[in-house]
Design a protein around this motif. Sequence first.
Motif, mmCIF file in Angstrom:
data_model
loop_
_atom_site.group_PDB
_atom_site.id
_atom_site.type_symbol
_atom_site.label_atom_id
_atom_site.label_comp_id
_atom_site.label_asym_id
_atom_site.label_seq_id
_atom_site.Cartn_x
_atom_site.Cartn_y
_atom_site.Cartn_z
ATOM 1 N N LEU A 1 46.834 40.421 45.606
ATOM 2 C CA LEU A 1 46.528 40.146 44.203
ATOM 3 C C LEU A 1 45.492 41.108 43.691
ATOM 4 O O LEU A 1 45.053 41.117 42.477
ATOM 5 N N GLY A 2 44.773 41.815 44.458
ATOM 6 C CA GLY A 2 43.407 42.330 44.216
ATOM 7 C C GLY A 2 43.478 43.756 43.179
ATOM 8 O O GLY A 2 42.869 43.876 42.269
ATOM 9 N N ASP A 3 44.605 44.293 43.167
ATOM 10 C CA ASP A 3 44.963 45.503 42.052
ATOM 11 C C ASP A 3 45.089 44.825 40.763
ATOM 12 O O ASP A 3 44.534 45.476 39.863
ATOM 13 N N ALA A 4 45.853 44.049 40.581
ATOM 14 C CA ALA A 4 46.005 43.236 39.214
ATOM 15 C C ALA A 4 44.662 42.606 38.590
ATOM 16 O O ALA A 4 44.312 42.943 37.453
ATOM 17 N N ILE A 5 43.681 42.175 39.484
ATOM 18 C CA ILE A 5 42.454 41.878 39.085
ATOM 19 C C ILE A 5 41.578 42.887 38.779
ATOM 20 O O ILE A 5 40.827 42.982 37.915
ATOM 21 N N ARG A 6 41.440 43.870 39.599
ATOM 22 C CA ARG A 6 40.813 45.022 39.348
ATOM 23 C C ARG A 6 41.344 45.920 38.263
ATOM 24 O O ARG A 6 40.576 46.199 37.275
ATOM 25 N N ASN A 7 42.606 46.037 37.910
ATOM 26 C CA ASN A 7 43.196 46.583 36.614
ATOM 27 C C ASN A 7 42.755 45.805 35.515
ATOM 28 O O ASN A 7 42.467 46.788 34.417
ATOM 29 N N ARG A 8 42.569 44.581 35.621
ATOM 30 C CA ARG A 8 42.308 43.690 34.366
ATOM 31 C C ARG A 8 40.761 43.832 34.272
ATOM 32 O O ARG A 8 40.181 43.952 32.988
ATOM 33 N N TYR A 9 39.987 43.462 34.833
ATOM 34 C CA TYR A 9 38.505 43.224 34.802
ATOM 35 C C TYR A 9 37.717 44.699 35.310
ATOM 36 O O TYR A 9 36.571 44.780 34.864
ATOM 37 N N GLY A 10 38.294 45.712 35.834
ATOM 38 C CA GLY A 10 37.399 46.919 36.228
ATOM 39 C C GLY A 10 37.024 46.708 37.587
ATOM 40 O O GLY A 10 36.586 45.562 38.060
ATOM 41 N N ALA A 11 36.711 47.828 38.252
ATOM 42 C CA ALA A 11 36.246 47.853 39.503
ATOM 43 C C ALA A 11 34.707 47.394 39.708
ATOM 44 O O ALA A 11 34.539 46.749 40.548
ATOM 45 N N VAL A 12 33.897 47.772 39.007
ATOM 46 C CA VAL A 12 32.432 47.089 38.859
ATOM 47 C C VAL A 12 32.476 45.647 38.837
ATOM 48 O O VAL A 12 31.616 45.043 39.789
ATOM 49 N N THR A 13 32.919 45.051 37.929
ATOM 50 C CA THR A 13 32.945 43.487 37.724
ATOM 51 C C THR A 13 33.620 42.789 38.909
ATOM 52 O O THR A 13 33.144 42.212 39.431
ATOM 53 N N THR A 14 34.928 43.429 39.274
ATOM 54 C CA THR A 14 35.545 42.832 40.503
ATOM 55 C C THR A 14 34.698 42.894 41.770
ATOM 56 O O THR A 14 34.488 41.963 42.450
ATOM 57 N N LEU A 15 34.025 43.984 42.087
ATOM 58 C CA LEU A 15 33.210 44.131 43.114
ATOM 59 C C LEU A 15 32.021 43.405 43.201
ATOM 60 O O LEU A 15 31.541 42.689 44.035
ATOM 61 N N ARG A 16 31.260 43.335 42.066
ATOM 62 C CA ARG A 16 30.187 42.217 41.795
ATOM 63 C C ARG A 16 30.490 40.826 42.083
ATOM 64 O O ARG A 16 29.712 40.168 42.926
ATOM 65 N N VAL A 17 31.565 40.550 41.434
ATOM 66 C CA VAL A 17 31.927 39.022 41.844
ATOM 67 C C VAL A 17 32.305 38.863 43.483
ATOM 68 O O VAL A 17 32.016 37.853 43.884
ATOM 69 N N SER A 18 33.160 39.834 43.801
ATOM 70 C CA SER A 18 33.593 39.753 44.902
ATOM 71 C C SER A 18 32.319 39.710 46.172
ATOM 72 O O SER A 18 32.468 38.756 46.995
ATOM 73 N N SER A 19 31.397 40.515 45.938
ATOM 74 C CA SER A 19 30.290 40.556 46.701
ATOM 75 C C SER A 19 29.464 39.110 46.611
ATOM 76 O O SER A 19 29.061 38.919 47.710
ATOM 77 N N LEU A 20 29.605 38.545 45.676
ATOM 78 C CA LEU A 20 28.656 37.185 45.333
ATOM 79 C C LEU A 20 29.483 35.988 46.123
ATOM 80 O O LEU A 20 28.926 35.361 46.756
ATOM 81 N N ILE A 21 31.005 36.099 45.983
ATOM 82 C CA ILE A 21 31.735 35.168 46.697
ATOM 83 C C ILE A 21 31.559 35.226 48.181
ATOM 84 O O ILE A 21 31.199 34.478 49.036
ATOM 85 N N ALA A 22 31.673 36.643 48.549
ATOM 86 C CA ALA A 22 31.478 36.901 50.034
ATOM 87 C C ALA A 22 30.268 36.410 50.508
ATOM 88 O O ALA A 22 30.017 35.844 51.609
#
Length: 393
Positions: A261-282
């Motif tokens: 599912l990650g590509d669709a998430i990244r295409n919609r919200y951008g790499a920076v936002t996706t990485l920031r949210v992902s790192s906080l969740i992790a």
Amino acid sequence: MNASNTIAAAKKGRWAVAAAFFANGFVTGSWAPQIPVFLTRLEISEFTLGLLILVFGIGAIAFMSWCGHLIARHGSRSVMRWFGIAAAFGLLIVALAPNVPLAALSMLLFGGVIGGMDVAMNSNAVAVEKKLSRAIMSSSHGFWSLGGFVGGGIGGIAIQTYGYLAHAAGVTVVALVILGFALRHLIVEDRHVAAEHRKFSLPRNPAIYLVGVMALFSMIPEGTVLDWAALYLQQEFGADIATAGFAFGCFAGTMALVRFLGDAIRNRYGAVTTLRVSSLIAAAGMLVAGFAPTPWVAIAALAFCGLGIANMVPIAFSAAGNQPGMSAGAGMSVVTTMGYSGILVAPSAIGFIGGHTGFAPVFVAVSALLVVVFLLAGLARSADFVPVAQPAE
């Protein structure tokens, strides 16, 4: 080639590189059920086995650092062909090794060709992303996870039914069939990209090494959960083996799901936002796992952590392959080498620390590394794409 044909070729290339990721994961995953046979067949101790696995890692890192130079000279498609075919035979060579010295040499070569193929297929995935102007890296890594699951899942049954050597030969045949499709349809990078950096040298742009730090700090948690989560649950919670096994299983399951599912998430919200949210969740998942009062809370926390870890490495790799002023191969070589060093070096250090302090503080410390990724996430901006005009129908 007109724009319509370019897009059509890139779409074929997208599935070709996905097949290459699956094949690499399948061969790597098929090694896991071979390990007990390898141990008893050569009559070696667990310590010697650990050294041989370390040799595998040394081979992978050595070939990864060299592979960027080859890709810059010849392009990722050509390098993928060389390393892909060699990687298909990697497990069979290990299974045929009759003694420890030859086993060490075969493990060095096995790690080398798997690592070289890894760099080449990630570089080719970056080239596909550029052609399509959209992310495909997360789902590509999802296919690697799926290949590992299939290889590891059926390997034990195949070995028990047909023997370890027949299993290794079967893995080789399956990998060659998959690669027979994939290697024909891989795309070729633009000529000026493949021609850059013909002389072997390390990139001078410091940003690529910071992206490498992001990859390193994103992969250390994966290695930590893989190697030590089950022991953490057994030693500190008294969990039985079946319960402890859920630690990595749930983590890997959520990670594989989100990668598709990650590509669709990244295409919609951008790499920076996706990485920031992902790192906080992790980071949150790893922190809760460190302070968990019961094994099932720890398992749930690690599953939550997997949701975040899933997209972090693919984004770091895309950022590496899209660094301004350097070829995808050069950037990918640096970042994959740094990232995979975390999986290869960190587990031994974590085991030493955990043996003295317990593993709960280790999980808390690893969560801090994920916060560092959050702080560096702006460097992933190069992984985003500028939409290109599609050809008229």
